[in-house]
Scaffold this motif. Structure first.
Motif, PDB file in Angstrom:
ATOM      1  N   SER A  43       0.828  -1.201   0.000  1.00 49.82           N
ATOM      2  CA  SER A  43       0.000   0.000   0.000  1.00 49.82           C
ATOM      3  C   SER A  43       0.864   1.252   0.000  1.00 49.82           C
ATOM      4  O   SER A  43       1.939   1.292   0.597  1.00 49.82           O
ATOM      5  CB  SER A  43      -0.911   0.014   1.225  1.00 49.82           C
ATOM      6  N   GLN A  44       0.364   2.270  -0.664  1.00 53.15           N
ATOM      7  CA  GLN A  44       1.060   3.557  -0.683  1.00 53.15           C
ATOM      8  C   GLN A  44       0.606   4.446   0.473  1.00 53.15           C
ATOM      9  O   GLN A  44       1.166   5.521   0.679  1.00 53.15           O
ATOM     10  CB  GLN A  44       0.829   4.239  -2.025  1.00 53.15           C
ATOM     11  N   SER A  59      -1.610   2.044   6.349  1.00 52.05           N
ATOM     12  CA  SER A  59      -2.162   0.743   5.973  1.00 52.05           C
ATOM     13  C   SER A  59      -1.356  -0.400   6.577  1.00 52.05           C
ATOM     14  O   SER A  59      -0.128  -0.322   6.690  1.00 52.05           O
ATOM     15  CB  SER A  59      -2.153   0.597   4.446  1.00 52.05           C
ATOM     16  N   TYR A  60      -2.048  -1.463   6.947  1.00 48.34           N
ATOM     17  CA  TYR A  60      -1.374  -2.684   7.389  1.00 48.34           C
ATOM     18  C   TYR A  60      -0.519  -3.282   6.271  1.00 48.34           C
ATOM     19  O   TYR A  60       0.344  -4.103   6.526  1.00 48.34           O
ATOM     20  CB  TYR A  60      -2.392  -3.731   7.836  1.00 48.34           C
ATOM     21  N   PHE A  61      -0.817  -2.909   5.034  1.00 50.95           N
ATOM     22  CA  PHE A  61      -0.091  -3.429   3.874  1.00 50.95           C
ATOM     23  C   PHE A  61       1.068  -2.523   3.442  1.00 50.95           C
ATOM     24  O   PHE A  61       1.696  -2.767   2.426  1.00 50.95           O
ATOM     25  CB  PHE A  61      -1.047  -3.634   2.693  1.00 50.95           C
ATOM     26  N   SER A  62       1.338  -1.485   4.203  1.00 54.64           N
ATOM     27  CA  SER A  62       2.488  -0.634   3.922  1.00 54.64           C
ATOM     28  C   SER A  62       3.749  -1.478   4.081  1.00 54.64           C
ATOM     29  O   SER A  62       3.845  -2.297   4.994  1.00 54.64           O
ATOM     30  CB  SER A  62       2.507   0.538   4.905  1.00 54.64           C
ATOM     31  N   PRO A  63       4.733  -1.326   3.188  1.00 60.68           N
ATOM     32  CA  PRO A  63       5.941  -2.155   3.266  1.00 60.68           C
ATOM     33  C   PRO A  63       6.656  -2.125   4.621  1.00 60.68           C
ATOM     34  O   PRO A  63       7.353  -3.071   4.967  1.00 60.68           O
ATOM     35  CB  PRO A  63       6.829  -1.598   2.155  1.00 60.68           C
ATOM     36  N   ARG A  97       0.752  -2.353  -6.291  1.00 53.08           N
ATOM     37  CA  ARG A  97       0.312  -1.227  -5.471  1.00 53.08           C
ATOM     38  C   ARG A  97      -1.178  -0.937  -5.620  1.00 53.08           C
ATOM     39  O   ARG A  97      -1.706  -0.051  -4.957  1.00 53.08           O
ATOM     40  CB  ARG A  97       1.141  -0.003  -5.814  1.00 53.08           C
ATOM     41  N   VAL A  98      -1.830  -1.667  -6.500  1.00 53.53           N
ATOM     42  CA  VAL A  98      -3.281  -1.542  -6.709  1.00 53.53           C
ATOM     43  C   VAL A  98      -3.880  -2.940  -6.641  1.00 53.53           C
ATOM     44  O   VAL A  98      -3.168  -3.926  -6.448  1.00 53.53           O
ATOM     45  CB  VAL A  98      -3.597  -0.853  -8.056  1.00 53.53           C
ATOM     46  N   ASN A  99      -5.184  -3.047  -6.848  1.00 52.30           N
ATOM     47  CA  ASN A  99      -5.860  -4.339  -6.698  1.00 52.30           C
ATOM     48  C   ASN A  99      -5.394  -5.395  -7.688  1.00 52.30           C
ATOM     49  O   ASN A  99      -5.241  -6.554  -7.325  1.00 52.30           O
ATOM     50  CB  ASN A  99      -7.381  -4.164  -6.829  1.00 52.30           C
TER      51      ASN A  99
END
Length: 190
Positions: A57-58, A62-66, A89-91
């Motif tokens: 995630s950008q 977000s929990y999905f941030s690197p 970085r997108v779906n």
């Protein structure tokens, strides 16, 4: 599927979803990760390609941030040497990545798709795979999603969302199958 070059796409099996559950979000298919492990084992036994997709995630929160605790892959679905990891970085795993180029270069025509969540990144990647001409196989018992609140405030269960997503994709963009069907077609029963 038997003769055609085929690959397994493992979409976003990341720790962020464990954090969501720990916060009380409810999901369906509690055995989905175990089915993903079964698919990984079958593809590895048959020496067929496996590509791991990660969401980065950008959004810093977000929990999905690197840099976040949720970004790493769940241990059970970890790649092994030689299995590429594609960061999106997108779906869709096809947007902003070289996924399509890698598949075309390897002459892959069929994709078995599993992971999370059914109605987001799995669905978007599956739709694009179908639109790009790949023979997509979406594995219903190796995907999962979470309950959601709709725009009208109505709560939709993960089971309803999962079923509707599968219905939307079946025959139009993909074949909806079970793990056992894929393993049988691969001929890699343990």
């Amino acid at each position: 599927m038997d003769a055609a070059p085929i690959a397994l796409l493992v979409v976003d099996v990341q720790r962020a979803f464990d954090l969501w559950e720990a916060e009380g979000q409810r999901r369906n298919n509690p055995d989905a990760v175990a089915r993903i492990v079964d698919l990984l084992a079958a593809f590895r036994r048959s020496q067929r390609p496996i590509l791991h997709i990660r969401h980065a995630s950008q959004r810093p929160s977000s929990y999905f941030s690197p840099d976040a605790a949720g970004y790493p892959v769940k241990d059970e679905a970890r790649e092994i040497a030689g299995e590429p990891v594609i960061v999106k970085r997108v779906n869709s795993a096809f947007i902003g990545t070289d996924l399509e180029a890698q598949l075309r270069a390897a002459n892959i025509r069929s994709l078995v798709i599993c992971g999370a969540t059914t109605n987001h990144c799995v669905e978007t990647t599956t739709r694009m795979a179908g639109n790009l001409g790949f023979d997509a196989w979406l594995v219903r018992d190796a995907t999962w999603t979470f309950d959601r609140i709709g725009p009208d405030g109505e709560r939709h269960t993960a089971e309803e969302i999962h079923a509707m997503t599968l219905s939307n994709l079946h025959r139009e963009f993909a074949r909806v199958v079970r793990t056992s069907e894929v393993i049988e077609r691969l001929g890699t029963e343990p």
